[in-house]
Enzyme design. Structure first.
Site, PDB file in Angstrom:
ATOM      1  N   ASP A 170       1.052  -1.188   0.122  1.00 52.22           N
ATOM      2  CA  ASP A 170       0.130   0.008  -0.112  1.00 52.22           C
ATOM      3  C   ASP A 170       0.896   1.251   0.061  1.00 52.22           C
ATOM      4  O   ASP A 170       2.326   1.039  -0.222  1.00 52.22           O
ATOM      5  CB  ASP A 170      -0.914  -0.068   1.232  1.00 52.22           C
ATOM      6  CG  ASP A 170      -0.349   0.265   2.755  1.00 52.22           C
ATOM      7  OD1 ASP A 170       0.879   0.470   2.591  1.00 52.22           O
ATOM      8  OD2 ASP A 170      -1.093   0.361   3.421  1.00 52.22           O
TER       9      ASP A 170
ATOM     10  N   CYS B 103       3.246  -2.852   4.015  1.00 52.23           N
ATOM     11  CA  CYS B 103       2.362  -1.764   4.404  1.00 52.23           C
ATOM     12  C   CYS B 103       3.078  -0.952   5.441  1.00 52.23           C
ATOM     13  O   CYS B 103       4.377  -1.237   5.639  1.00 52.23           O
ATOM     14  CB  CYS B 103       0.973  -2.249   4.809  1.00 52.23           C
ATOM     15  SG  CYS B 103       0.821  -2.999   6.387  1.00 52.23           S
TER      16      CYS B 103
ATOM     17  N   THR C  37       3.186  -0.951   8.671  1.00 53.73           N
ATOM     18  CA  THR C  37       3.644  -1.882   9.869  1.00 53.73           C
ATOM     19  C   THR C  37       3.819  -3.167   9.293  1.00 53.73           C
ATOM     20  O   THR C  37       4.536  -4.008  10.031  1.00 53.73           O
ATOM     21  CB  THR C  37       2.654  -2.068  10.923  1.00 53.73           C
ATOM     22  OG1 THR C  37       1.360  -2.404  10.390  1.00 53.73           O
ATOM     23  CG2 THR C  37       2.313  -0.559  11.370  1.00 53.73           C
TER      24      THR C  37
ATOM     25  N   HIS D 170      10.721 -23.333   9.280  1.00 56.01           N
ATOM     26  CA  HIS D 170       9.599 -24.172  10.115  1.00 56.01           C
ATOM     27  C   HIS D 170       8.049 -24.112   9.360  1.00 56.01           C
ATOM     28  O   HIS D 170       7.582 -24.838   9.395  1.00 56.01           O
ATOM     29  CB  HIS D 170       9.522 -23.522  11.471  1.00 56.01           C
ATOM     30  CG  HIS D 170      10.628 -24.240  12.522  1.00 56.01           C
ATOM     31  ND1 HIS D 170      10.490 -23.870  13.811  1.00 56.01           N
ATOM     32  CD2 HIS D 170      11.775 -24.933  12.243  1.00 56.01           C
ATOM     33  CE1 HIS D 170      11.496 -24.474  14.222  1.00 56.01           C
ATOM     34  NE2 HIS D 170      12.364 -24.884  13.454  1.00 56.01           N
TER      35      HIS D 170
ATOM     36  N   HIS E  36       7.005 -30.519  10.924  1.00 55.63           N
ATOM     37  CA  HIS E  36       6.695 -29.413  10.089  1.00 55.63           C
ATOM     38  C   HIS E  36       5.965 -29.797   8.917  1.00 55.63           C
ATOM     39  O   HIS E  36       5.046 -28.873   8.481  1.00 55.63           O
ATOM     40  CB  HIS E  36       8.241 -28.834   9.766  1.00 55.63           C
ATOM     41  CG  HIS E  36       8.962 -28.532  11.001  1.00 55.63           C
ATOM     42  ND1 HIS E  36       8.761 -27.489  11.887  1.00 55.63           N
ATOM     43  CD2 HIS E  36      10.167 -28.597  11.427  1.00 55.63           C
ATOM     44  CE1 HIS E  36       9.319 -27.316  12.723  1.00 55.63           C
ATOM     45  NE2 HIS E  36      10.704 -28.348  12.444  1.00 55.63           N
TER      46      HIS E  36
HETATM   47  C1  RB5 Z   1      -2.053   2.842   6.434  1.00 59.56           C
HETATM   48  O1  RB5 Z   1      -1.897   4.245   6.735  1.00 59.56           O
HETATM   49  C2  RB5 Z   1      -1.475   1.985   7.317  1.00 59.56           C
HETATM   50  O2  RB5 Z   1      -2.772   1.706   8.238  1.00 59.56           O
HETATM   51  C3  RB5 Z   1      -1.131   0.651   6.714  1.00 59.56           C
HETATM   52  O3  RB5 Z   1       0.033   0.821   5.744  1.00 59.56           O
HETATM   53  C4  RB5 Z   1      -0.843  -0.347   7.671  1.00 59.56           C
HETATM   54  O4  RB5 Z   1       0.153  -0.035   8.542  1.00 59.56           O
HETATM   55  C5  RB5 Z   1      -1.613  -1.265   8.374  1.00 59.56           C
HETATM   56  O5  RB5 Z   1      -1.490  -2.317   8.831  1.00 59.56           O
END
Ligand code: RB5
Length: 144
Positions: free
Chosen positions: A8, A65, A67, A98, A134
């Protein structure tokens, strides 16, 4: 190796850097978007990349994304996807060894380029353990 990559807006910048890096390392990189910093919805890109890998169009996938959390959740909704959010080299190694992770997720706002390269290289170079326990558990994951 044919590697699909998607993000994203939160992962866009790191995706661009990783795409260039992976191409430079000789990989066939398929960029599934997004293509700018404009706000988009990570579930679309997580699903798209995971489906691409599960369909056999790429050997492995990398999703990003802000995080890595949201897009990993999205990727893992696809049957047959085993996407690991990696925040250390150890996690990247164990995800391959694993869990036979066919995708990894990284956070564009939480992971530096150098860290990301370290995790990706560890994940790509680590073989699946192949041990009975596994294999059994990965097969169980595939049935969920
Ligand atoms: C977008 O602002 C943010 O929420 C997305 O990139 C991500 O971190 C979501 O898990």
């Amino acid at each position: 190796m044919r590697i699909a990559i998607a993000s994203d807006h939160g992962g866009f910048s790191l995706k661009e850097d990783l795409r260039q890096y992976l191409k430079g390392e000789g990989h066939d990189v398929v960029d599934l978007g997004t293509d700018s910093e404009a706000s988009v919805d990570y579930p679309i890109y997580g699903q798209k990349c995971a489906q691409y890998v599960v369909d056999g169009k790429a050997d492995k996938g990398i999703v990003l994304c802000g995080t890595g959390i949201g897009i990993s959740i999205a990727a893992n909704k696809v049957k047959g996807a085993r996407c690991a959010l990696c925040t250390s080299e150890t996690l990247a190694e164990l995800a391959a060894n694993h869990n036979a992770a066919n995708l990894i997720a990284l956070g564009g706002r939480t992971t530096s380029f150098d860290e990301a390269v370290t995790y990706i290289e560890k994940w790509l170079s680590t073989p699946f353990d192949g041990g009975e326990r596994h294999v059994k558990r990965v097969n169980m994951l595939n049935e969920l």
